[in-house]
Design a protein around this motif. Structure first.
Motif, PDB file in Angstrom:
ATOM      1  N   ALA A 107       0.901  -1.052   0.009  1.00 43.70           N
ATOM      2  CA  ALA A 107      -0.035  -0.026  -0.026  1.00 43.70           C
ATOM      3  C   ALA A 107       1.047   1.367  -0.207  1.00 43.70           C
ATOM      4  O   ALA A 107       1.938   0.973   0.580  1.00 43.70           O
ATOM      5  CB  ALA A 107      -0.960   0.105   1.343  1.00 43.70           C
ATOM      6  N   PRO A 108       0.406   2.274  -0.639  1.00 51.14           N
ATOM      7  CA  PRO A 108       1.176   3.411  -0.577  1.00 51.14           C
ATOM      8  C   PRO A 108       1.528   4.236   0.807  1.00 51.14           C
ATOM      9  O   PRO A 108       2.390   4.708   0.745  1.00 51.14           O
ATOM     10  CB  PRO A 108       0.304   4.410  -1.622  1.00 51.14           C
ATOM     11  CG  PRO A 108      -0.598   3.481  -2.442  1.00 51.14           C
ATOM     12  CD  PRO A 108      -0.712   2.345  -1.520  1.00 51.14           C
ATOM     13  N   GLU A 109       0.481   3.887   1.708  1.00 48.40           N
ATOM     14  CA  GLU A 109       0.478   4.329   2.892  1.00 48.40           C
ATOM     15  C   GLU A 109       1.409   3.604   3.930  1.00 48.40           C
ATOM     16  O   GLU A 109       2.032   4.155   4.932  1.00 48.40           O
ATOM     17  CB  GLU A 109      -0.855   4.213   3.527  1.00 48.40           C
ATOM     18  CG  GLU A 109      -2.047   4.992   2.865  1.00 48.40           C
ATOM     19  CD  GLU A 109      -2.626   4.094   1.845  1.00 48.40           C
ATOM     20  OE1 GLU A 109      -3.764   4.833   1.025  1.00 48.40           O
ATOM     21  OE2 GLU A 109      -2.214   3.048   1.502  1.00 48.40           O
ATOM     22  N   ALA A 110       2.048   2.353   3.511  1.00 45.29           N
ATOM     23  CA  ALA A 110       2.803   1.573   4.247  1.00 45.29           C
ATOM     24  C   ALA A 110       4.306   2.367   4.198  1.00 45.29           C
ATOM     25  O   ALA A 110       4.855   2.441   3.255  1.00 45.29           O
ATOM     26  CB  ALA A 110       2.914   0.238   3.889  1.00 45.29           C
ATOM     27  N   PRO A 111       4.914   2.460   5.596  1.00 44.41           N
ATOM     28  CA  PRO A 111       6.027   2.862   5.491  1.00 44.41           C
ATOM     29  C   PRO A 111       7.174   2.322   4.861  1.00 44.41           C
ATOM     30  O   PRO A 111       7.286   0.914   4.656  1.00 44.41           O
ATOM     31  CB  PRO A 111       6.532   3.137   6.867  1.00 44.41           C
ATOM     32  CG  PRO A 111       5.623   2.227   7.637  1.00 44.41           C
ATOM     33  CD  PRO A 111       4.305   1.885   6.571  1.00 44.41           C
ATOM     34  N   TYR A 295     -10.313  -2.285   3.304  1.00 44.91           N
ATOM     35  CA  TYR A 295      -9.519  -1.254   4.073  1.00 44.91           C
ATOM     36  C   TYR A 295     -10.184  -0.862   5.078  1.00 44.91           C
ATOM     37  O   TYR A 295      -9.435  -0.710   6.408  1.00 44.91           O
ATOM     38  CB  TYR A 295      -9.319  -0.071   2.958  1.00 44.91           C
ATOM     39  CG  TYR A 295      -8.775  -0.490   1.767  1.00 44.91           C
ATOM     40  CD1 TYR A 295      -7.314  -0.704   1.473  1.00 44.91           C
ATOM     41  CD2 TYR A 295      -9.520  -0.600   0.687  1.00 44.91           C
ATOM     42  CE1 TYR A 295      -6.890  -1.242   0.238  1.00 44.91           C
ATOM     43  CE2 TYR A 295      -9.395  -0.956  -0.612  1.00 44.91           C
ATOM     44  CZ  TYR A 295      -7.733  -1.247  -0.693  1.00 44.91           C
ATOM     45  OH  TYR A 295      -7.138  -1.711  -2.116  1.00 44.91           O
ATOM     46  N   GLN A 299      -8.939  -1.998   9.569  1.00 41.63           N
ATOM     47  CA  GLN A 299      -9.147  -1.068  10.610  1.00 41.63           C
ATOM     48  C   GLN A 299     -10.004  -1.637  11.847  1.00 41.63           C
ATOM     49  O   GLN A 299      -9.750  -1.720  13.028  1.00 41.63           O
ATOM     50  CB  GLN A 299      -9.487   0.278  10.462  1.00 41.63           C
ATOM     51  CG  GLN A 299      -8.687   1.204   9.587  1.00 41.63           C
ATOM     52  CD  GLN A 299      -7.586   1.539  10.206  1.00 41.63           C
ATOM     53  OE1 GLN A 299      -7.433   1.470  11.514  1.00 41.63           O
ATOM     54  NE2 GLN A 299      -6.338   1.582   9.425  1.00 41.63           N
ATOM     55  N   ASP A 320       2.800   0.591  12.487  1.00 39.77           N
ATOM     56  CA  ASP A 320       2.425   0.348  10.877  1.00 39.77           C
ATOM     57  C   ASP A 320       4.143  -0.153  10.316  1.00 39.77           C
ATOM     58  O   ASP A 320       4.829   0.373  10.440  1.00 39.77           O
ATOM     59  CB  ASP A 320       2.233   1.817  10.291  1.00 39.77           C
ATOM     60  CG  ASP A 320       1.651   1.468   8.844  1.00 39.77           C
ATOM     61  OD1 ASP A 320       1.686   0.535   8.455  1.00 39.77           O
ATOM     62  OD2 ASP A 320       1.315   2.610   8.360  1.00 39.77           O
ATOM     63  N   THR A 323       7.360  -1.767   4.717  1.00 42.23           N
ATOM     64  CA  THR A 323       7.282  -2.794   3.591  1.00 42.23           C
ATOM     65  C   THR A 323       8.171  -3.855   3.422  1.00 42.23           C
ATOM     66  O   THR A 323       7.944  -4.886   2.908  1.00 42.23           O
ATOM     67  CB  THR A 323       7.262  -1.918   2.074  1.00 42.23           C
ATOM     68  OG1 THR A 323       8.586  -0.937   2.127  1.00 42.23           O
ATOM     69  CG2 THR A 323       6.198  -1.018   2.052  1.00 42.23           C
ATOM     70  N   ARG A 332      -0.592  -4.285   3.615  1.00 44.50           N
ATOM     71  CA  ARG A 332      -0.128  -3.434   4.639  1.00 44.50           C
ATOM     72  C   ARG A 332      -0.376  -4.162   5.867  1.00 44.50           C
ATOM     73  O   ARG A 332      -1.306  -5.253   5.815  1.00 44.50           O
ATOM     74  CB  ARG A 332      -1.279  -2.171   4.673  1.00 44.50           C
ATOM     75  CG  ARG A 332      -0.865  -0.936   5.706  1.00 44.50           C
ATOM     76  CD  ARG A 332      -1.556   0.297   5.568  1.00 44.50           C
ATOM     77  NE  ARG A 332      -0.918   1.267   6.270  1.00 44.50           N
ATOM     78  CZ  ARG A 332      -1.711   2.280   6.810  1.00 44.50           C
ATOM     79  NH1 ARG A 332      -3.027   2.592   6.328  1.00 44.50           N
ATOM     80  NH2 ARG A 332      -1.073   3.556   7.178  1.00 44.50           N
TER      81      ARG A 332
END
Length: 425
Positions: A107-111, A295, A299, A320, A323, A332
């Motif tokens: 996911a783009p949000e994953a560090p 998604y 949560q 979190d 990657t 994620r």
């Protein structure tokens, strides 16, 4: 596996996803080459088959020398068709192998980064200050011995290193944790399951555990079976080769099973105690959803994990995961890590992952919704992994005399017991 259309239409996106995981993009080029070869092989086979059918019609109408020539050509063409069919099968196998070796697109949000590059999302509770309380905390090994709860020596004698017996209040703690977890899951609408710990290769491969995690998996010699490291595996395969009714989603399961892990690559890490062991019991949440809803469901799974840890009155944090530390299947992952006093650090107790369509494409699990059939999304989340949870409870709730206070939520499952008293000095 990932959607093949993404690979064909936007290979740079897949290359970027590989880079974000810290992996080579060589497999992307190999997969694209295999796809091109596969398509060419299909074209050749279909062309030869069409010619073969047309020739058959001509033979039926021909006579004399013309018929003899056509029959000779038919014989030669049959060999070409067989060869083209074999080439198509080989090209298809190579394409599938290349596609299966690609991890899910993070996911783009994953560090981005490795094991230590996680992002702390929140910290819940305050670790106990034992110095202020005037005593040095004992570790779970000593507490387990004093309480008659953990027998490491006999575990090693009977089964080898990283095995243990839970005895007396230790066994009671396990059963209490399982019952509390299952009750919470049932009240949240989960179907309770006791899942098998032995699965066929397709279940293991379908969930992504024969990829980068293969070295950590136990295989039964002489049998086409594997011991699972989590009930995510049998639960993902539970609806394999099925089309689910979209109106029934989400399907939520809470599965209890023993789990087995070689702990490959962990030599020298947590060799004492029950932090890192070869066998443990676990209650795992598993969900089938639509991609669009996955998604939000992720949560919700995190929320249920936090609710359970709150009941155990533990100090913990939510991270979190970066990657480079994601499994093959996840886009994620969130971990809940409890504070372990004698280690002075947080340790993972639970984990929840959104695997989107990755596992369902491998296991052929689809959803029929609004007249359309498409892959389901799968998610998983630990509700309780027993040994580490026991470690956190013993060390967090210990008292100066070696007794341990029982969290209020567990007391009904411990016969009303409020304190675990030492039975040995």
């Amino acid at each position: 596996m990932i959607d093949p259309r993404i690979l064909r239409d936007d290979p740079d996106r897949v290359r970027a996803a590989q880079a974000k995981r810290g992996l080579s993009d060589e497999v992307v080029d190999r997969a694209l080459s295999a796809d091109a070869a596969r398509r060419a092989a299909i074209g050749t086979f279909e062309s030869r088959r069409a010619e073969q059918k047309q020739l058959g019609k001509q033979v039926a109408k021909a006579q004399g020398e013309e018929k003899a020539d056509l029959l000779a050509r038919t014989k030669a063409l049959a060999a070409e068709v067989k060869q083209a069919e074999a080439a198509q099968a080989a090209a298809e196998e190579e394409w599938q192998a290349a596609l299966m070796s690609l991890p899910n697109l993070a996911a783009p949000e994953a560090p981005e980064g490795g094991e230590d590059d996680f992002v702390v999302l929140e910290e819940i509770g305050t670790p106990r200050d034992f110095v202020a309380e005037g005593f040095e905390p004992r570790d779970h090994i000593e507490l387990g011995r004093m309480l008659g709860a953990i027998d490491l020596e006999r575990g090693a004698k009977v089964s080898g290193s990283r095995f243990y017996f839970l005895t007396g209040v230790g066994a009671q703690l396990e059963l209490a944790l399982v019952n509390l977890a299952m009750e919470q899951a049932r009240e949240a609408g989960f179907t309770q399951v006791v899942a098998p710990s032995l699965v066929r290769p397709r279940a293991m491969e379908g969930t992504g555990f024969l990829g980068q995690a293969a070295d950590d998996v136990y295989r039964i010699e002489g049998e086409d079976l594997y011991l699972v490291g989590t009930s995510e595996v049998p639960m993902a395969a539970y609806h394999s080769d099925e089309i689910l009714d979209g109106a029934s989603l989400p399907l939520r399961y809470a599965a209890f099973s023993p789990c087995f892990r070689k702990e490959a690559g962990s030599h020298g890490k947590d060799t004492k105690g029950i932090i890192r062991v070869h066998w443990f019991d676990k209650v795992e949440m598993f969900v089938y959803s639509t991609l669009e809803e996955s998604y939000a469901e992720h949560q919700r799974l995190l929320g249920w994990e936090k609710e359970f840890l709150d009941k155990l009155e533990l100090a913990y944090r939510v991270i979190d995961v970066a990657t480079g530390d994601l499994g093959l299947s996840a886009i994620r992952k969130f971990d809940c890590e409890a504070w372990i006093p004698t280690q002075g650090r947080y340790r993972e107790l639970t984990s929840t992952s959104n695997c989107t369509e990755f596992q369902s494409r491998r296991l052929d699990i689809r959803v029929r919704q609004d007249g359309e059939v498409k892959p389901a999304a799968t998610l998983n989340g630990t509700l309780t992994a027993i040994p580490r949870t026991i470690v956190a409870i013993l060390e967090t709730h210990q008292q100066a005399d070696g007794s341990v206070r029982v969290p209020k939520a567990l007391q009904p499952y411990m016969g009303g017991r409020e304190v675990l008293e030492p039975v040995a000095p």
